[in-house]
Design a protein around this motif. Structure first.
Motif, PDB file in Angstrom:
ATOM      1  N   ALA A 235      32.272 -27.794  31.536  1.00  0.00           N
ATOM      2  CA  ALA A 235      32.926 -28.297  32.752  1.00  0.00           C
ATOM      3  C   ALA A 235      31.925 -28.447  33.886  1.00  0.00           C
ATOM      4  O   ALA A 235      31.909 -29.473  34.574  1.00  0.00           O
ATOM      5  CB  ALA A 235      34.068 -27.356  33.162  1.00  0.00           C
ATOM      6  N   LEU A 236      31.073 -27.443  34.092  1.00  0.00           N
ATOM      7  CA  LEU A 236      30.069 -27.554  35.137  1.00  0.00           C
ATOM      8  C   LEU A 236      29.012 -28.602  34.788  1.00  0.00           C
ATOM      9  O   LEU A 236      28.508 -29.281  35.675  1.00  0.00           O
ATOM     10  CB  LEU A 236      29.396 -26.202  35.394  1.00  0.00           C
ATOM     11  CG  LEU A 236      30.177 -25.212  36.230  1.00  0.00           C
ATOM     12  CD1 LEU A 236      29.422 -23.892  36.346  1.00  0.00           C
ATOM     13  CD2 LEU A 236      30.494 -25.768  37.602  1.00  0.00           C
ATOM     14  N   ALA A 237      28.683 -28.728  33.510  1.00  0.00           N
ATOM     15  CA  ALA A 237      27.701 -29.737  33.097  1.00  0.00           C
ATOM     16  C   ALA A 237      28.175 -31.131  33.468  1.00  0.00           C
ATOM     17  O   ALA A 237      27.371 -31.996  33.828  1.00  0.00           O
ATOM     18  CB  ALA A 237      27.437 -29.646  31.595  1.00  0.00           C
ATOM     19  N   ALA A 238      29.485 -31.339  33.422  1.00  0.00           N
ATOM     20  CA  ALA A 238      30.027 -32.653  33.791  1.00  0.00           C
ATOM     21  C   ALA A 238      29.727 -32.980  35.251  1.00  0.00           C
ATOM     22  O   ALA A 238      29.632 -34.153  35.610  1.00  0.00           O
ATOM     23  CB  ALA A 238      31.533 -32.696  33.540  1.00  0.00           C
ATOM     24  N   THR A 239      29.522 -31.969  36.083  1.00  0.00           N
ATOM     25  CA  THR A 239      29.205 -32.218  37.499  1.00  0.00           C
ATOM     26  C   THR A 239      27.723 -32.480  37.711  1.00  0.00           C
ATOM     27  O   THR A 239      27.338 -32.989  38.751  1.00  0.00           O
ATOM     28  CB  THR A 239      29.626 -31.041  38.412  1.00  0.00           C
ATOM     29  OG1 THR A 239      28.792 -29.923  38.149  1.00  0.00           O
ATOM     30  CG2 THR A 239      31.080 -30.698  38.232  1.00  0.00           C
ATOM     31  N   VAL A 240      26.901 -32.108  36.732  1.00  0.00           N
ATOM     32  CA  VAL A 240      25.459 -32.275  36.890  1.00  0.00           C
ATOM     33  C   VAL A 240      24.867 -33.307  35.933  1.00  0.00           C
ATOM     34  O   VAL A 240      23.656 -33.429  35.835  1.00  0.00           O
ATOM     35  CB  VAL A 240      24.709 -30.919  36.756  1.00  0.00           C
ATOM     36  CG1 VAL A 240      25.115 -29.978  37.856  1.00  0.00           C
ATOM     37  CG2 VAL A 240      24.905 -30.300  35.400  1.00  0.00           C
TER      38      VAL A 240
ATOM     39  N   LYS B 176      19.547 -31.751  43.734  1.00  0.00           N
ATOM     40  CA  LYS B 176      20.107 -30.824  44.725  1.00  0.00           C
ATOM     41  C   LYS B 176      21.614 -30.978  44.886  1.00  0.00           C
ATOM     42  O   LYS B 176      22.348 -30.017  44.911  1.00  0.00           O
ATOM     43  CB  LYS B 176      19.433 -31.026  46.079  1.00  0.00           C
ATOM     44  CG  LYS B 176      18.170 -30.275  46.245  1.00  0.00           C
ATOM     45  CD  LYS B 176      17.691 -30.380  47.677  1.00  0.00           C
ATOM     46  CE  LYS B 176      16.490 -29.508  47.892  1.00  0.00           C
ATOM     47  NZ  LYS B 176      16.014 -29.595  49.280  1.00  0.00           N
ATOM     48  N   GLY B 177      22.098 -32.194  45.025  1.00  0.00           N
ATOM     49  CA  GLY B 177      23.531 -32.411  45.228  1.00  0.00           C
ATOM     50  C   GLY B 177      24.359 -31.931  44.060  1.00  0.00           C
ATOM     51  O   GLY B 177      25.409 -31.320  44.237  1.00  0.00           O
ATOM     52  N   ALA B 178      23.869 -32.188  42.845  1.00  0.00           N
ATOM     53  CA  ALA B 178      24.595 -31.757  41.654  1.00  0.00           C
ATOM     54  C   ALA B 178      24.635 -30.236  41.573  1.00  0.00           C
ATOM     55  O   ALA B 178      25.677 -29.640  41.302  1.00  0.00           O
ATOM     56  CB  ALA B 178      23.944 -32.333  40.400  1.00  0.00           C
ATOM     57  N   ALA B 179      23.513 -29.609  41.841  1.00  0.00           N
ATOM     58  CA  ALA B 179      23.464 -28.150  41.789  1.00  0.00           C
ATOM     59  C   ALA B 179      24.362 -27.548  42.860  1.00  0.00           C
ATOM     60  O   ALA B 179      25.082 -26.584  42.607  1.00  0.00           O
ATOM     61  CB  ALA B 179      22.032 -27.661  41.960  1.00  0.00           C
ATOM     62  N   ARG B 180      24.343 -28.125  44.044  1.00  0.00           N
ATOM     63  CA  ARG B 180      25.180 -27.620  45.136  1.00  0.00           C
ATOM     64  C   ARG B 180      26.654 -27.686  44.743  1.00  0.00           C
ATOM     65  O   ARG B 180      27.414 -26.746  44.981  1.00  0.00           O
ATOM     66  CB  ARG B 180      24.915 -28.441  46.406  1.00  0.00           C
ATOM     67  CG  ARG B 180      25.310 -27.737  47.664  1.00  0.00           C
ATOM     68  CD  ARG B 180      24.843 -28.463  48.921  1.00  0.00           C
ATOM     69  NE  ARG B 180      23.418 -28.792  48.859  1.00  0.00           N
ATOM     70  CZ  ARG B 180      22.919 -30.021  49.037  1.00  0.00           C
ATOM     71  NH1 ARG B 180      23.690 -31.025  49.325  1.00  0.00           N
ATOM     72  NH2 ARG B 180      21.626 -30.236  48.959  1.00  0.00           N
ATOM     73  N   THR B 181      27.056 -28.801  44.151  1.00  0.00           N
ATOM     74  CA  THR B 181      28.445 -28.959  43.722  1.00  0.00           C
ATOM     75  C   THR B 181      28.792 -27.929  42.650  1.00  0.00           C
ATOM     76  O   THR B 181      29.842 -27.287  42.705  1.00  0.00           O
ATOM     77  CB  THR B 181      28.685 -30.381  43.191  1.00  0.00           C
ATOM     78  OG1 THR B 181      28.400 -31.304  44.234  1.00  0.00           O
ATOM     79  CG2 THR B 181      30.114 -30.565  42.711  1.00  0.00           C
ATOM     80  N   ALA B 182      27.903 -27.757  41.671  1.00  0.00           N
ATOM     81  CA  ALA B 182      28.154 -26.792  40.601  1.00  0.00           C
ATOM     82  C   ALA B 182      28.233 -25.370  41.158  1.00  0.00           C
ATOM     83  O   ALA B 182      29.103 -24.593  40.765  1.00  0.00           O
ATOM     84  CB  ALA B 182      27.068 -26.900  39.538  1.00  0.00           C
TER      85      ALA B 182
END
Length: 112
Positions: free
Chosen positions: A55-60, A67-73
């Motif tokens: 699920a988190l991988a889908a955000t990254v 940076k943005g992807a990591a921040r969201t995760a």
């Protein structure tokens, strides 16, 4: 018996019915003998960790180190109410799964 109660309770994944489904699962786990229970809970833990990583991988996806992807995760992990250390573990797992999706299967099976 548990299967019927779980199927009935799972009509909605969140809210009161989702909570009811979880209670059915917990009641079943609580009814198990200690040796079996520990094996079952470890298997559940592995499957949940793999599902969280997916699920988190889908955000990254795309650039898992952006940076943005990591921040969201991290925000998603924080909203789950886990510690900063656990957030880092979950985001790092998600990055690894984003880079190599087969890792989630290995995590779920206990191979990792």
């Amino acid at each position: 018996m548990f299967e019927h109660r779980f199927d009935t309770a799972c009509e909605a994944p969140s809210g009161p019915q989702g909570e009811a489904a979880l209670e059915v699962v917990f009641a079943w786990v609580d009814s198990l003998e200690a040796r079996v229970r520990l094996k079952v809970t470890e298997r559940i833990r592995r499957r949940l960790a793999a599902g969280d990583a997916r699920a988190l991988a889908a955000t990254v996806i795309g650039d898992p180190h952006a940076k943005g992807a990591a921040r969201t995760a991290f925000r998603i992990a924080a909203e789950a109410g886990v510690s900063k250390a656990e957030q880092r573990r979950r985001v790092n797992r998600a990055r690894a799964v984003a880079d190599n999706p087969q890792l989630a299967d290995q995590l779920a099976s206990g191979a990792l």
